[in-house]
Scaffold this motif. Sequence first.
Motif, short mmCIF file in Angstrom:
data_model
loop_
_atom_site.label_atom_id
_atom_site.label_comp_id
_atom_site.label_asym_id
_atom_site.label_seq_id
_atom_site.Cartn_x
_atom_site.Cartn_y
_atom_site.Cartn_z
N SER A 11 0.84 -1.19 0.00
CA SER A 11 0.00 0.00 0.00
C SER A 11 0.88 1.25 0.00
O SER A 11 1.96 1.27 0.60
CB SER A 11 -0.93 0.00 1.21
N LEU A 12 0.44 2.27 -0.68
CA LEU A 12 1.27 3.45 -0.93
C LEU A 12 1.05 4.54 0.12
O LEU A 12 -0.07 5.00 0.34
CB LEU A 12 0.95 4.02 -2.32
N SER A 13 2.14 4.98 0.73
CA SER A 13 2.09 6.17 1.57
C SER A 13 2.00 7.39 0.67
O SER A 13 2.63 7.43 -0.39
CB SER A 13 3.34 6.27 2.45
N SER A 14 1.20 8.38 1.07
CA SER A 14 0.98 9.51 0.17
C SER A 14 0.58 10.75 0.95
O SER A 14 -0.01 10.66 2.03
CB SER A 14 -0.12 9.15 -0.85
N VAL A 15 0.87 11.92 0.38
CA VAL A 15 0.50 13.19 0.97
C VAL A 15 -0.92 13.54 0.52
O VAL A 15 -1.19 13.65 -0.68
CB VAL A 15 1.47 14.31 0.56
N HIS A 63 -5.96 34.58 -1.91
CA HIS A 63 -5.48 33.21 -2.09
C HIS A 63 -5.74 32.39 -0.83
O HIS A 63 -6.01 32.94 0.24
CB HIS A 63 -3.98 33.19 -2.41
N TYR A 64 -5.69 31.08 -0.99
CA TYR A 64 -5.81 30.15 0.13
C TYR A 64 -4.68 29.13 0.03
O TYR A 64 -4.36 28.67 -1.07
CB TYR A 64 -7.14 29.40 0.10
N ILE A 65 -4.11 28.78 1.17
CA ILE A 65 -3.15 27.69 1.26
C ILE A 65 -3.86 26.54 1.97
O ILE A 65 -4.24 26.66 3.13
CB ILE A 65 -1.88 28.08 2.05
N ILE A 66 -4.05 25.44 1.26
CA ILE A 66 -4.77 24.29 1.81
C ILE A 66 -3.80 23.35 2.51
O ILE A 66 -2.74 23.00 1.96
CB ILE A 66 -5.52 23.53 0.69
N GLU A 67 -4.15 22.93 3.71
CA GLU A 67 -3.28 22.09 4.52
C GLU A 67 -3.07 20.71 3.88
O GLU A 67 -3.90 20.25 3.08
CB GLU A 67 -3.85 21.91 5.93
N THR A 68 -1.96 20.07 4.22
CA THR A 68 -1.67 18.72 3.73
C THR A 68 -1.44 17.78 4.91
O THR A 68 -1.21 18.22 6.03
CB THR A 68 -0.41 18.70 2.84
N ASN A 69 -1.48 16.49 4.63
CA ASN A 69 -1.28 15.49 5.68
C ASN A 69 -0.62 14.25 5.08
O ASN A 69 -1.14 13.68 4.12
CB ASN A 69 -2.64 15.11 6.31
N PHE A 70 0.52 13.86 5.61
CA PHE A 70 1.23 12.68 5.10
C PHE A 70 0.61 11.42 5.69
O PHE A 70 0.66 11.19 6.90
CB PHE A 70 2.71 12.78 5.47
N ILE A 71 0.01 10.60 4.83
CA ILE A 71 -0.64 9.36 5.26
C ILE A 71 0.34 8.20 5.06
O ILE A 71 0.66 7.83 3.93
CB ILE A 71 -1.92 9.09 4.44
#
Length: 341
Positions: free
Chosen positions: A286-290, A321-329
């Motif tokens: 399974s792939l880890s992904s942001v 503008h908007y900066i959308i948050e990310t999350n490393f899964i």
Amino acid sequence: MVVTIKDVAKAANVSPSTVSRVIADNPKISDETKKRVLKAMKQLHYHPNAIARSLANRSTKTLGVLLPNTDEDLFNNPFFIQAMRGISVYAQKRGYYIMYSYSDNEEQEMEFIKKYIHSKWVDGIILLSAREEDESIEYLKDIKYPFVVVGRPKDTSNVLWVDNDNFQAMYNVVTTLIERGNKKIAFIGGPEQFNVTKDRLAGYKRALEGRGISIDDNLIITSEFSELKGYEGAKELMEYTIPHAIVTTDDLIAFGVLKAIKEKDMGEVLVAGFNNTSLAPYQTPSLSSVDIKAEKIGYYATKLLINKLESSIEKGEIATHYIIETNFIERESTQKALLKK
């Protein structure tokens, strides 16, 4: 029989221009005249279409969305599907329609933009990519036409845009891998003319430099956002050396990388993708992904554009503008790195 605006005008005993003003809800038209025209429209079953409304009030309530892909790539890359869903959700919420077009190159994109504008089919345009030297962005800025960009433009002045902090997101992924003992980390990304690739590559390099690891240009490959190019890039890398980990700028690229690793039986090479697409958990491993929250990106891009069109920015909010948050899964493809602590 097709009922026209002239038929309504005749039935209501007014001019066609008055009917147009009633359709546009012009405040200068008296309530009595409005009632008479609306009654005639109802009796004749007349429904003004988008073009008629545009002639009346110069608004089509339609947004043009330009996708930077061929039809084949478009439906293979879930990012665009997710972003389009967010665009559609917010547009529907505000009573707007969407007109989609996709292009093979920047020249074709410019043709669509000019066609949209000159035909008056749309009120504003959403660009789903940002290049380093972007002719489309510069053209729209020059003529002061309403538009928003998904992605960070090179020059953000007088531009509405929405993006992630792609530099920081990639920096965090690479730093995580380094802290767990992986020093030989490769990078496989999309085309370098796109700012998203440049930002993620810059984050990769800064993370290595910050931990005193020399940058090896042979471990960096940029090509296209596709599974095939990920596969070919990984094969090329493994002819040079076997890295501890490979970070990519898109899940499609990562899928190709996983395929190449499996063929070479190099199961200890860790892989990370971007976009956290629905197929990521079902890869082997399974792939880890942001998770970049593509649907949210599309949603907020549409919000910025419609707010500009309607000059209805919420009280206390002057957003450009908007900066959308990310999350490393993290999943199986990087969890083995925990053993290297």
